[in-house]
Design a protein around this motif. Structure first.
Motif, PDB file in Angstrom:
ATOM      1  N   THR A 266    -107.841 -13.353 -56.624  1.00 44.81           N
ATOM      2  CA  THR A 266    -107.582 -13.435 -57.980  1.00 44.81           C
ATOM      3  C   THR A 266    -107.455 -15.053 -57.940  1.00 44.81           C
ATOM      4  OG1 THR A 266    -105.922 -11.765 -57.434  1.00 44.81           O
ATOM      5  CG2 THR A 266    -105.793 -12.503 -59.512  1.00 44.81           C
ATOM      6  N   HIS A 267    -106.901 -15.715 -57.058  1.00 42.78           N
ATOM      7  CA  HIS A 267    -106.802 -16.956 -57.200  1.00 42.78           C
ATOM      8  C   HIS A 267    -108.212 -17.585 -57.332  1.00 42.78           C
ATOM      9  CE1 HIS A 267    -104.844 -21.029 -55.589  1.00 42.78           C
ATOM     10  NE2 HIS A 267    -106.066 -21.398 -55.239  1.00 42.78           N
ATOM     11  N   GLY A 270    -110.014 -17.126 -60.666  1.00 41.24           N
ATOM     12  CA  GLY A 270    -109.453 -18.104 -61.725  1.00 41.24           C
ATOM     13  C   GLY A 270    -110.221 -19.283 -61.876  1.00 41.24           C
ATOM     14  N   ASN A 273    -113.337 -18.721 -63.196  1.00 46.82           N
ATOM     15  CA  ASN A 273    -113.290 -18.574 -64.669  1.00 46.82           C
ATOM     16  C   ASN A 273    -113.880 -19.815 -65.310  1.00 46.82           C
ATOM     17  OD1 ASN A 273    -112.261 -16.193 -65.031  1.00 46.82           O
ATOM     18  ND2 ASN A 273    -110.011 -16.831 -65.143  1.00 46.82           N
ATOM     19  N   ALA A 372    -103.761 -21.984 -64.368  1.00 49.86           N
ATOM     20  CA  ALA A 372    -103.105 -20.712 -63.970  1.00 49.86           C
ATOM     21  C   ALA A 372    -101.852 -20.918 -63.045  1.00 49.86           C
ATOM     22  CB  ALA A 372    -104.455 -19.918 -63.327  1.00 49.86           C
ATOM     23  N   LEU A 373    -101.867 -21.587 -61.980  1.00 54.06           N
ATOM     24  CA  LEU A 373    -101.042 -21.600 -61.318  1.00 54.06           C
ATOM     25  C   LEU A 373     -99.590 -22.146 -62.065  1.00 54.06           C
ATOM     26  CD1 LEU A 373    -102.225 -22.875 -57.621  1.00 54.06           C
ATOM     27  CD2 LEU A 373    -102.284 -20.525 -58.842  1.00 54.06           C
ATOM     28  N   LEU A 376     -98.701 -19.118 -64.064  1.00 54.25           N
ATOM     29  CA  LEU A 376     -97.704 -18.340 -63.357  1.00 54.25           C
ATOM     30  C   LEU A 376     -96.678 -18.604 -62.564  1.00 54.25           C
ATOM     31  CD1 LEU A 376    -101.412 -17.016 -61.679  1.00 54.25           C
ATOM     32  CD2 LEU A 376     -99.823 -15.660 -63.026  1.00 54.25           C
ATOM     33  N   ILE A 381     -98.511 -15.662 -67.608  1.00 54.65           N
ATOM     34  CA  ILE A 381     -99.724 -15.861 -68.083  1.00 54.65           C
ATOM     35  C   ILE A 381     -99.797 -15.315 -69.578  1.00 54.65           C
ATOM     36  CG2 ILE A 381    -101.245 -16.849 -66.431  1.00 54.65           C
ATOM     37  CD1 ILE A 381    -102.506 -13.881 -66.862  1.00 54.65           C
TER      38      ILE A 381
END
Ligand code: MEV
Length: 445
Positions: A266-267, A270, A273, A372-373, A376, A381
């Motif tokens: 998932t990391h 991102g 993305n 993102a981090l 999160l 998010i």
């Protein structure tokens, strides 16, 4: 192709609040776009062109093209075109790039643009002897593989031959030859595959074996780019969170992705993305870069995060982040040339080499990961997603101009983002009453 001289600041404050026309005007001025180039941004690929690109064409598929703002990479101001359907990504990178400015922006670098072609040799009678013979013939093989005059003219071409033995596979032992090929500003798939096919019969003679596959590897670990950033922890402070706490949260989130493949997937998604959106906008093969990135993430036998994040105390307490990965991209050839929007995207980026593009891509990946981090590790998010989703629902309900933000805000405030409710709110908002216009603006994000 590039914008000459020093570019204006990429710090576009409030860009997202401007109308679409106004944003286009600002961008056109910033990147010195001609009216034809603006049209290419907005109209994209023609049907006739599309028909020449792939088979069985019946139409075109469009995506939004947004601008990642606020980037400084190696001291250069950059605006980053991004083609993506997912809300929050463009806002996320722009926010992270703004944070990065507090530490002078991103520092980035890259290797020489060296691709690997693989030739698979089967039924080799004596693999050790074959290896010796192939390495002894290296200079002749390199000369034979020098098949692209354009790349050669630019100083590229084949640079090395290596041999790997796979003694135990399901199809028996095999000898694998790697041809290393510097493709300069091209992604280089065609040149490299052609070279592999040309030297294959010679490798058969040298090894006494049979050549089967002759194709590049997408694990382009000789063609990497990296980006680093150092941001003072105070830049992360908000009303709700002290900066150090946010930075520590980002470090702990990264540690999770280094230790656990479920989180790492998932990391890294991102990171892609951001990277994929720029690859798409510039006509590059995003599947190739994805494949290389994920394989590289598992290079030591375990799939893990592509980034590192840690706290440094000197000279100022700061968060340090780094991303390094294979980034095989081109600025000539293929869709980068054929797609009119890709050409304009490259002009906006102002890159002069494939390496420069790969360095910006690494910075964008790192920025996306940071955004993102940070989200999160703090409020999550969903809040940002909900706002954007609410805007889309407000537009679908018929809201226009300033109504969009107002209806979206009310939907989020009420916690129910439904089309029917958006219609009701819009009707209420438009109903003439005795309230002054200010009464309609209740609260803020
Ligand atoms: C969503 O598209 C990307 C994230 O899931 C990335 C991550 O979890 O690091 C938010």
């Amino acid at each position: 192709m590039s914008i000459s001289g020093q570019r204006p600041s990429s710090r576009l404050s409030g860009f997202y609040q401007k109308s679409l026309d106004e944003r286009v005007r600002i961008l056109a001025e910033w990147a010195q776009l001609t009216p034809a180039e603006v049209a290419a941004l907005q109209e994209g690929l023609g049907l006739a062109q599309a028909d020449k690109m792939i088979e069985n064409v019946v139409g075109r598929f469009s995506l939004p093209l947004g601008i990642g703002a606020n980037f400084i990479v190696n001291g250069q101001e950059r605006l980053v075109p991004m083609a993506i359907e997912e809300p929050s990504v463009v806002a996320g990178v722009s926010y992270a790039a703004r944070l990065a400015r507090a530490g002078g922006g991103f520092r980035a670098g890259s290797t020489e643009p060296v691709m690997i072609a693989q030739i698979q040799l089967l039924d080799v009678p004596d693999p050790a002897q074959a290896e010796q013979a192939i390495l002894a013939a290296k200079e002749r093989l390199l000369a034979l593989a020098n098949t692209s005059p354009t790349i050669a003219q630019l100083g590229g071409g084949p640079v090395d031959v290596q041999v790997r033995q796979l003694p135990e596979t399901e199809a028996g032992p095999m000898t694998i030859v790697h041809l290393l090929f510097d493709t300069r500003d091209a992604m280089g798939a065609n040149a490299v595959n052609t070279a592999a096919e040309i030297i294959a019969p010679h490798l058969e003679q040298l090894s006494g074996g049979r050549a089967l596959l002759r194709i590049l590897s997408n694990l382009t670990d000789q063609r990497r780019a990296w980006a680093e950033v150092t941001i003072p922890v105070r830049a992360f402070s908000t009303i709700d969170y002290p900066g150090r706490e946010v930075a520590q949260g980002i470090v702990a989130a990264n540690a999770f992705a280094l230790a656990d493949p479920y989180r790492a997937a998932t990391h890294n998604k991102g990171i892609f993305n951001g990277i994929d959106a720029v690859l798409l906008a510039t006509g590059n093969d995003w599947r190739a870069v994805e494949a290389g990135g994920h394989a590289y993430a598992a290079r030591d036998g375990r799939y893990r995060a592509l980034t590192e994040w840690r706290l440094v105390e000197e000279p100022t307490p700061s968060l340090f982040g780094r991303l390094e990965m294979p980034l095989a991209v081109g600025i000539v050839g293929g869709a980068t040339r054929a797609h009119p929007t890709a050409q304009v995207a490259l002009k906006i980026l102002g890159v002069e080499s494939a390496r420069e593009l790969s360095e910006i891509l690494a910075a964008v990946g790192l920025a996306q990961n940071l955004a993102a981090l940070r989200a999160l590790a703090t409020h999550g998010i969903q809040r940002g997603h909900m706002r954007l989703h609410a805007r889309q629902v407000a537009v679908a309900a018929g809201a226009q101009d300033e109504e969009v933000d107002e209806i979206a805000r009310l939907l989020v405030q009420e916690g129910q983002i439904r089309l029917a409710r958006a219609r009701e709110l819009l009707e209420e908002y438009r109903r003439p009453d005795d309230r002054g216009p200010d009464d309609k603006v209740r609260g803020s994000w």
